[in-house]
Design a protein around this motif. Structure first.
Motif, PDB file in Angstrom:
ATOM      1  N   THR A 121     -18.751 -59.061 -54.942  1.00 54.73           N
ATOM      2  CA  THR A 121     -20.093 -58.552 -55.161  1.00 54.73           C
ATOM      3  C   THR A 121     -20.931 -59.554 -55.930  1.00 54.73           C
ATOM      4  O   THR A 121     -22.082 -59.837 -55.582  1.00 54.73           O
ATOM      5  N   ALA A 122     -20.321 -60.128 -56.963  1.00 58.47           N
ATOM      6  CA  ALA A 122     -21.053 -61.091 -57.774  1.00 58.47           C
ATOM      7  C   ALA A 122     -21.370 -62.345 -56.975  1.00 58.47           C
ATOM      8  O   ALA A 122     -22.480 -62.864 -57.010  1.00 58.47           O
ATOM      9  N   SER A 123     -20.362 -62.827 -56.205  1.00 58.38           N
ATOM     10  CA  SER A 123     -20.592 -64.054 -55.445  1.00 58.38           C
ATOM     11  C   SER A 123     -21.638 -63.836 -54.368  1.00 58.38           C
ATOM     12  O   SER A 123     -22.414 -64.735 -54.059  1.00 58.38           O
ATOM     13  N   ALA A 124     -21.667 -62.640 -53.776  1.00 57.37           N
ATOM     14  CA  ALA A 124     -22.673 -62.360 -52.762  1.00 57.37           C
ATOM     15  C   ALA A 124     -24.061 -62.348 -53.374  1.00 57.37           C
ATOM     16  O   ALA A 124     -25.029 -62.818 -52.770  1.00 57.37           O
ATOM     17  N   ALA A 125     -24.169 -61.813 -54.605  1.00 54.62           N
ATOM     18  CA  ALA A 125     -25.479 -61.770 -55.268  1.00 54.62           C
ATOM     19  C   ALA A 125     -25.952 -63.170 -55.631  1.00 54.62           C
ATOM     20  O   ALA A 125     -27.137 -63.476 -55.555  1.00 54.62           O
ATOM     21  N   GLU A 126     -25.016 -64.033 -56.029  1.00 57.02           N
ATOM     22  CA  GLU A 126     -25.374 -65.391 -56.446  1.00 57.02           C
ATOM     23  C   GLU A 126     -25.446 -66.364 -55.272  1.00 57.02           C
ATOM     24  O   GLU A 126     -26.019 -67.445 -55.388  1.00 57.02           O
ATOM     25  N   PHE A 127     -24.817 -66.012 -54.155  1.00 56.72           N
ATOM     26  CA  PHE A 127     -24.752 -66.903 -53.003  1.00 56.72           C
ATOM     27  C   PHE A 127     -26.116 -67.037 -52.332  1.00 56.72           C
ATOM     28  O   PHE A 127     -26.821 -66.033 -52.140  1.00 56.72           O
ATOM     29  N   PRO A 128     -26.496 -68.275 -51.933  1.00 52.23           N
ATOM     30  CA  PRO A 128     -25.817 -69.542 -52.191  1.00 52.23           C
ATOM     31  C   PRO A 128     -26.385 -70.241 -53.426  1.00 52.23           C
ATOM     32  O   PRO A 128     -27.557 -70.046 -53.745  1.00 52.23           O
ATOM     33  N   ASP A 129     -25.578 -71.054 -54.062  1.00 45.27           N
ATOM     34  CA  ASP A 129     -26.074 -71.822 -55.206  1.00 45.27           C
ATOM     35  C   ASP A 129     -26.023 -73.322 -54.961  1.00 45.27           C
ATOM     36  O   ASP A 129     -26.273 -74.111 -55.862  1.00 45.27           O
ATOM     37  N   HIS A 130     -25.683 -73.709 -53.706  1.00 47.16           N
ATOM     38  CA  HIS A 130     -25.783 -75.110 -53.299  1.00 47.16           C
ATOM     39  C   HIS A 130     -25.920 -75.159 -51.772  1.00 47.16           C
ATOM     40  O   HIS A 130     -25.787 -74.122 -51.101  1.00 47.16           O
ATOM     41  N   PRO A 131     -26.230 -76.320 -51.205  1.00 49.37           N
ATOM     42  CA  PRO A 131     -26.525 -76.400 -49.771  1.00 49.37           C
ATOM     43  C   PRO A 131     -25.396 -75.895 -48.875  1.00 49.37           C
ATOM     44  O   PRO A 131     -24.213 -75.962 -49.219  1.00 49.37           O
ATOM     45  N   ILE A 132     -25.788 -75.384 -47.722  1.00 53.09           N
ATOM     46  CA  ILE A 132     -24.858 -74.875 -46.708  1.00 53.09           C
ATOM     47  C   ILE A 132     -24.760 -75.891 -45.576  1.00 53.09           C
ATOM     48  O   ILE A 132     -25.764 -76.473 -45.162  1.00 53.09           O
ATOM     49  N   ARG A 133     -23.543 -76.125 -45.069  1.00 53.03           N
ATOM     50  CA  ARG A 133     -23.324 -76.993 -43.902  1.00 53.03           C
ATOM     51  C   ARG A 133     -23.284 -76.121 -42.657  1.00 53.03           C
ATOM     52  O   ARG A 133     -22.597 -75.110 -42.617  1.00 53.03           O
ATOM     53  N   TRP A 134     -24.015 -76.552 -41.632  1.00 51.72           N
ATOM     54  CA  TRP A 134     -24.030 -75.806 -40.364  1.00 51.72           C
ATOM     55  C   TRP A 134     -23.648 -76.801 -39.264  1.00 51.72           C
ATOM     56  O   TRP A 134     -24.427 -77.688 -38.911  1.00 51.72           O
ATOM     57  N   LEU A 135     -22.437 -76.664 -38.731  1.00 53.09           N
ATOM     58  CA  LEU A 135     -21.925 -77.588 -37.729  1.00 53.09           C
ATOM     59  C   LEU A 135     -22.371 -77.194 -36.327  1.00 53.09           C
ATOM     60  O   LEU A 135     -22.375 -76.017 -35.970  1.00 53.09           O
ATOM     61  N   VAL A 136     -22.741 -78.212 -35.550  1.00 53.14           N
ATOM     62  CA  VAL A 136     -23.100 -78.018 -34.140  1.00 53.14           C
ATOM     63  C   VAL A 136     -22.101 -78.826 -33.319  1.00 53.14           C
ATOM     64  O   VAL A 136     -21.961 -80.036 -33.529  1.00 53.14           O
ATOM     65  N   PRO A 137     -21.380 -78.201 -32.388  1.00 54.14           N
ATOM     66  CA  PRO A 137     -20.329 -78.907 -31.654  1.00 54.14           C
ATOM     67  C   PRO A 137     -20.817 -79.756 -30.483  1.00 54.14           C
ATOM     68  O   PRO A 137     -20.039 -80.067 -29.580  1.00 54.14           O
ATOM     69  N   PHE A 138     -22.107 -80.124 -30.494  1.00 50.77           N
ATOM     70  CA  PHE A 138     -22.680 -80.928 -29.427  1.00 50.77           C
ATOM     71  C   PHE A 138     -23.531 -82.044 -30.026  1.00 50.77           C
ATOM     72  O   PHE A 138     -23.869 -82.022 -31.211  1.00 50.77           O
ATOM     73  N   SER A 139     -23.894 -82.993 -29.186  1.00 54.29           N
ATOM     74  CA  SER A 139     -24.743 -84.097 -29.625  1.00 54.29           C
ATOM     75  C   SER A 139     -26.137 -83.589 -29.991  1.00 54.29           C
ATOM     76  O   SER A 139     -26.577 -82.532 -29.514  1.00 54.29           O
ATOM     77  N   ALA A 140     -26.831 -84.353 -30.813  1.00 53.16           N
ATOM     78  CA  ALA A 140     -28.200 -84.003 -31.191  1.00 53.16           C
ATOM     79  C   ALA A 140     -29.094 -84.040 -29.956  1.00 53.16           C
ATOM     80  O   ALA A 140     -28.942 -84.896 -29.082  1.00 53.16           O
ATOM     81  N   GLY A 141     -30.010 -83.086 -29.865  1.00 51.70           N
ATOM     82  CA  GLY A 141     -30.975 -83.073 -28.774  1.00 51.70           C
ATOM     83  C   GLY A 141     -30.708 -82.042 -27.702  1.00 51.70           C
ATOM     84  O   GLY A 141     -31.580 -81.757 -26.888  1.00 51.70           O
ATOM     85  N   GLY A 143     -29.649 -78.107 -26.190  1.00 49.69           N
ATOM     86  CA  GLY A 143     -30.216 -76.800 -26.467  1.00 49.69           C
ATOM     87  C   GLY A 143     -29.635 -76.141 -27.706  1.00 49.69           C
ATOM     88  O   GLY A 143     -30.362 -75.567 -28.522  1.00 49.69           O
ATOM     89  N   SER A 144     -28.312 -76.214 -27.875  1.00 54.64           N
ATOM     90  CA  SER A 144     -27.672 -75.603 -29.046  1.00 54.64           C
ATOM     91  C   SER A 144     -28.125 -76.271 -30.331  1.00 54.64           C
ATOM     92  O   SER A 144     -28.340 -75.603 -31.352  1.00 54.64           O
ATOM     93  N   ASP A 145     -28.268 -77.578 -30.288  1.00 56.62           N
ATOM     94  CA  ASP A 145     -28.714 -78.326 -31.465  1.00 56.62           C
ATOM     95  C   ASP A 145     -30.149 -77.957 -31.826  1.00 56.62           C
ATOM     96  O   ASP A 145     -30.469 -77.728 -32.999  1.00 56.62           O
ATOM     97  N   ILE A 146     -31.003 -77.878 -30.832  1.00 58.25           N
ATOM     98  CA  ILE A 146     -32.407 -77.531 -31.066  1.00 58.25           C
ATOM     99  C   ILE A 146     -32.513 -76.139 -31.682  1.00 58.25           C
ATOM    100  O   ILE A 146     -33.219 -75.930 -32.669  1.00 58.25           O
ATOM    101  N   ALA A 147     -31.800 -75.175 -31.100  1.00 50.38           N
ATOM    102  CA  ALA A 147     -31.850 -73.803 -31.604  1.00 50.38           C
ATOM    103  C   ALA A 147     -31.355 -73.728 -33.036  1.00 50.38           C
ATOM    104  O   ALA A 147     -31.953 -73.052 -33.887  1.00 50.38           O
ATOM    105  N   THR A 148     -30.255 -74.412 -33.305  1.00 46.19           N
ATOM    106  CA  THR A 148     -29.675 -74.383 -34.651  1.00 46.19           C
ATOM    107  C   THR A 148     -30.652 -74.929 -35.679  1.00 46.19           C
ATOM    108  O   THR A 148     -30.839 -74.344 -36.757  1.00 46.19           O
ATOM    109  N   ARG A 149     -31.281 -76.045 -35.376  1.00 44.93           N
ATOM    110  CA  ARG A 149     -32.187 -76.671 -36.349  1.00 44.93           C
ATOM    111  C   ARG A 149     -33.421 -75.813 -36.601  1.00 44.93           C
ATOM    112  O   ARG A 149     -33.912 -75.742 -37.735  1.00 44.93           O
TER     113      ARG A 149
END
Length: 344
Positions: A42-62, A64-70
């Motif tokens: 509960t506490a971590s959910a209330a404080e989350f996030p306290d630093h940057p989040i990484r979001w991986l895309v399993p395809f090259s930049a450019g 459709g999946s990459d565009i949508a994610t960004r």
């Protein structure tokens, strides 16, 4: 009552009192332990996030999946008050990114864009898949539907569907660009070939941009491509759009016919993407991420951007996404088994 009996009664009462006291202490300790096991989530959910989040895309930049994610990641970061850093991890039919996600700490700071390949196709294509989508990845939300369009090189003789049908039915097998064996685009083309009695060899690529570039330059004559990534090249005259495998024309390419309108058998195919986290990520954090993603997908600005790219925003609860992914795994698994498709 004898004098010898009194000490025994007093001793028994004392033992009972001590036992009750010990049980009470153990009960209190257990309650405290339970409290401490519940409170951190509960506490971590209330404080989350306290630093940057990484979001991986399993395809090259450019792609459709990459565009949508960004597009979505920017709004999610703004809503959560921390940057969401998108990182491309292409390779091995999304397995590279899926493994990295599955091995990451289950704390909400690693997300992955995962769709048909990761969650629905790979389990049937690989006998020794190094991750289990149902056990190693936690569904967060659906993301977008990605329409597909059949494109050809503008310098080729494949100017319309009849020309494509002649090419694919010729005695000498043709070829087409593919995003790897078992990718949604590969399966879409294989189903199309089966429906028309055609033959062609798949030329695999690691990502949509290099595949489209080779089709545009005539290295490979055609492919089933993400409409989102192909649309700018189509509008610039660098690709020729033949037809969309859908029941209706795309609002983004209103002049491009459906397969049925173009003279082929009615045919429908589309890709989809969602968001997952490592298994074991606390439910309150998963829910918080899901709500942020769904809110972003409902933002008029995000909806406009995605639809301009030829994508349809979706969004769901974690439970809804889990159910949908399971249904798709069964549906596409049946197709893969029927076609005898394997990468091993």
């Amino acid at each position: 009552m004898t004098s010898s009996f009194l000490p025994r009664v007093v001793l028994k009462a004392a033992l009972l009192k001590a036992t009750f006291f010990n049980v009470a202490l153990r009960g209190a300790a257990a309650l405290c332990a339970m409290a401490f096991t519940v409170l951190p989530d509960t506490a971590s959910a209330a404080e989350f996030p306290d630093h940057p989040i990484r979001w991986l895309v399993p395809f090259s930049a450019g792609g459709g999946s990459d565009i949508a994610t960004r597009i979505v990641a920017k709004h999610v970061g703004d809503a959560l008050g921390q940057p969401v850093v998108v990182e491309n991890r292409p390779g091995a039919a999304t397995i590279v990114a899926a493994q990295e996600t599955a091995r990451a700490a289950p704390d909400g700071y690693t997300l992955m864009t995962a769709g048909m390949s990761t969650l629905a196709l790979n389990p049937s294509l690989y006998k020794n898949l190094p991750y289990d989508p149902g056990r190693n990845l936690t569904p967060v939300s659906t993301l977008v539907a990605l329409p597909i369009v059949l494109v050809t090189s503008p310098g080729s003789d494949l100017t319309d569907m009849p020309a494509v049908l002649r090419y694919l039915r010729s005695e000498q097998p043709g070829s087409y660009a593919s995003l790897g064996v078992g990718s949604p685009h590969h399966l879409a083309m294989e189903l199309f070939l089966e429906s028309i009695g055609g033959r062609a060899t798949a030329i695999p690529y690691k990502g949509t941009p290099p595949a489209l570039q080779d089709v545009a330059s005539g290295v490979v004559p055609l492919m089933m491509a993400d409409l989102a990534a192909a649309r700018p090249l189509i509008q610039a005259g660098k690709l020729r759009a033949i037809a969309v495998p859908a029941a209706q024309r795309s609002a983004q390419l209103p002049d491009v016919p459906t397969f049925a309108e173009a003279g082929a058998n009615p045919f429908e195919a589309a890709a989809w993407q969602g968001v997952v986290a490592p298994s074991g990520t606390p439910a309150p954090i998963v829910d918080k991420l899901s709500r942020a993603i769904v809110a972003a997908l409902q933002s008029p600005d995000v909806v406009k951007q995605l639809r301009l790219q030829g994508m349809e925003p979706t969004g769901s609860t974690p439970a809804q996404f889990a159910e949908y992914a399971s249904e798709e795994r069964e549906r596409w698994g049946a197709v893969i088994r029927h076609k005898g498709i394997s990468v091993e």
